[in-house]
Design a protein around this motif. Structure first.
Motif, PDB file in Angstrom:
ATOM      1  N   UNK A  47       0.795  -1.235   0.000  1.00 26.60           N
ATOM      2  CA  UNK A  47       0.000   0.000   0.000  1.00 26.60           C
ATOM      3  C   UNK A  47       0.827   1.284   0.000  1.00 26.60           C
ATOM      4  N   UNK A  48       1.942   1.290   0.711  1.00 25.58           N
ATOM      5  CA  UNK A  48       2.725   2.513   0.835  1.00 25.58           C
ATOM      6  C   UNK A  48       4.014   2.489   0.020  1.00 25.58           C
ATOM      7  N   UNK A  49       4.314   1.354  -0.556  1.00 26.50           N
ATOM      8  CA  UNK A  49       5.594   1.189  -1.247  1.00 26.50           C
ATOM      9  C   UNK A  49       5.570   1.700  -2.679  1.00 26.50           C
ATOM     10  N   UNK A  50       6.703   1.601  -3.328  1.00 28.77           N
ATOM     11  CA  UNK A  50       6.852   2.120  -4.682  1.00 28.77           C
ATOM     12  C   UNK A  50       6.454   1.142  -5.787  1.00 28.77           C
ATOM     13  N   UNK A  51       5.972  -0.046  -5.437  1.00 18.08           N
ATOM     14  CA  UNK A  51       5.736  -1.075  -6.439  1.00 18.08           C
ATOM     15  C   UNK A  51       4.653  -0.692  -7.446  1.00 18.08           C
ATOM     16  N   UNK A  52       3.470  -0.343  -6.991  1.00 15.79           N
ATOM     17  CA  UNK A  52       2.379  -0.020  -7.925  1.00 15.79           C
ATOM     18  C   UNK A  52       2.686   1.213  -8.775  1.00 15.79           C
ATOM     19  N   UNK A  53       3.174   2.309  -8.192  1.00 22.12           N
ATOM     20  CA  UNK A  53       3.555   3.447  -9.038  1.00 22.12           C
ATOM     21  C   UNK A  53       4.674   3.092 -10.017  1.00 22.12           C
ATOM     22  N   UNK A  54       5.573   2.219  -9.604  1.00 21.04           N
ATOM     23  CA  UNK A  54       6.649   1.795 -10.486  1.00 21.04           C
ATOM     24  C   UNK A  54       6.130   1.014 -11.683  1.00 21.04           C
ATOM     25  N   UNK A  55       5.118   0.190 -11.453  1.00 22.70           N
ATOM     26  CA  UNK A  55       4.502  -0.559 -12.556  1.00 22.70           C
ATOM     27  C   UNK A  55       3.855   0.410 -13.532  1.00 22.70           C
ATOM     28  N   UNK A  56       3.165   1.423 -13.018  1.00 21.93           N
ATOM     29  CA  UNK A  56       2.529   2.412 -13.893  1.00 21.93           C
ATOM     30  C   UNK A  56       3.591   3.166 -14.691  1.00 21.93           C
ATOM     31  N   UNK A  57       4.686   3.543 -14.050  1.00 25.01           N
ATOM     32  CA  UNK A  57       5.787   4.196 -14.776  1.00 25.01           C
ATOM     33  C   UNK A  57       6.277   3.310 -15.915  1.00 25.01           C
ATOM     34  N   UNK A  58       6.510   2.045 -15.619  1.00 30.65           N
ATOM     35  CA  UNK A  58       6.986   1.074 -16.600  1.00 30.65           C
ATOM     36  C   UNK A  58       5.996   0.946 -17.760  1.00 30.65           C
ATOM     37  N   UNK A  59       4.709   0.883 -17.434  1.00 36.95           N
ATOM     38  CA  UNK A  59       3.680   0.763 -18.464  1.00 36.95           C
ATOM     39  C   UNK A  59       3.580   2.040 -19.303  1.00 36.95           C
ATOM     40  N   UNK A  60       3.706   3.192 -18.663  1.00 38.11           N
ATOM     41  CA  UNK A  60       3.653   4.449 -19.422  1.00 38.11           C
ATOM     42  C   UNK A  60       4.799   4.521 -20.427  1.00 38.11           C
ATOM     43  N   UNK A  61       5.981   4.091 -20.002  1.00 38.66           N
ATOM     44  CA  UNK A  61       7.134   4.096 -20.904  1.00 38.66           C
ATOM     45  C   UNK A  61       6.917   3.122 -22.068  1.00 38.66           C
TER      46      UNK A  61
END
Length: 108
Positions: A47-61
């Protein structure tokens, strides 16, 4: 946790979901499946970690590069997720350890 923390958390989550909704439809489908899997498997810091936002970053790229989502992660979504959380403590592991610890204590 105060009211301000809750409000800030909701703002961050809404911004995160808006980024997901901006992804192409195939990316959104795969992201939602990954999210379900990760919430079920339960890395402790999800919930508080960087995993989900990191996946979105990866997908956006990947979307910006014109790649299909399965080109990025492969056909096995669960295996990709497992690789992402490898080495992270999960709720399932913590539960298993607590059960095995209790069983060992009662056997003595």
């Amino acid at each position: 946790m105060g009211i301000q923390d809750i409000i800030e958390g909701k703002k961050q989550w809404r911004a995160h979901t808006a980024r997901v909704k901006a992804l192409p439809p195939d990316y959104q489908i795969v992201y939602k499946e990954m999210q379900k899997y990760l919430f079920k498997v339960g890395p402790v810091d999800l919930p508080d970690g960087p995993l989900l936002p990191g996946i979105v970053d990866f997908f956006e790229e990947g979307a910006a590069a014109g790649k299909g989502v399965l080109e990025l992660i492969g056909s096995d979504v669960a295996a990709f997720c497992d690789d992402l959380i490898k080495g992270s403590p999960t709720y399932a592991e913590i539960y298993q350890e607590s059960i095995s610890g209790e069983a060992g204590a009662t056997e003595k």
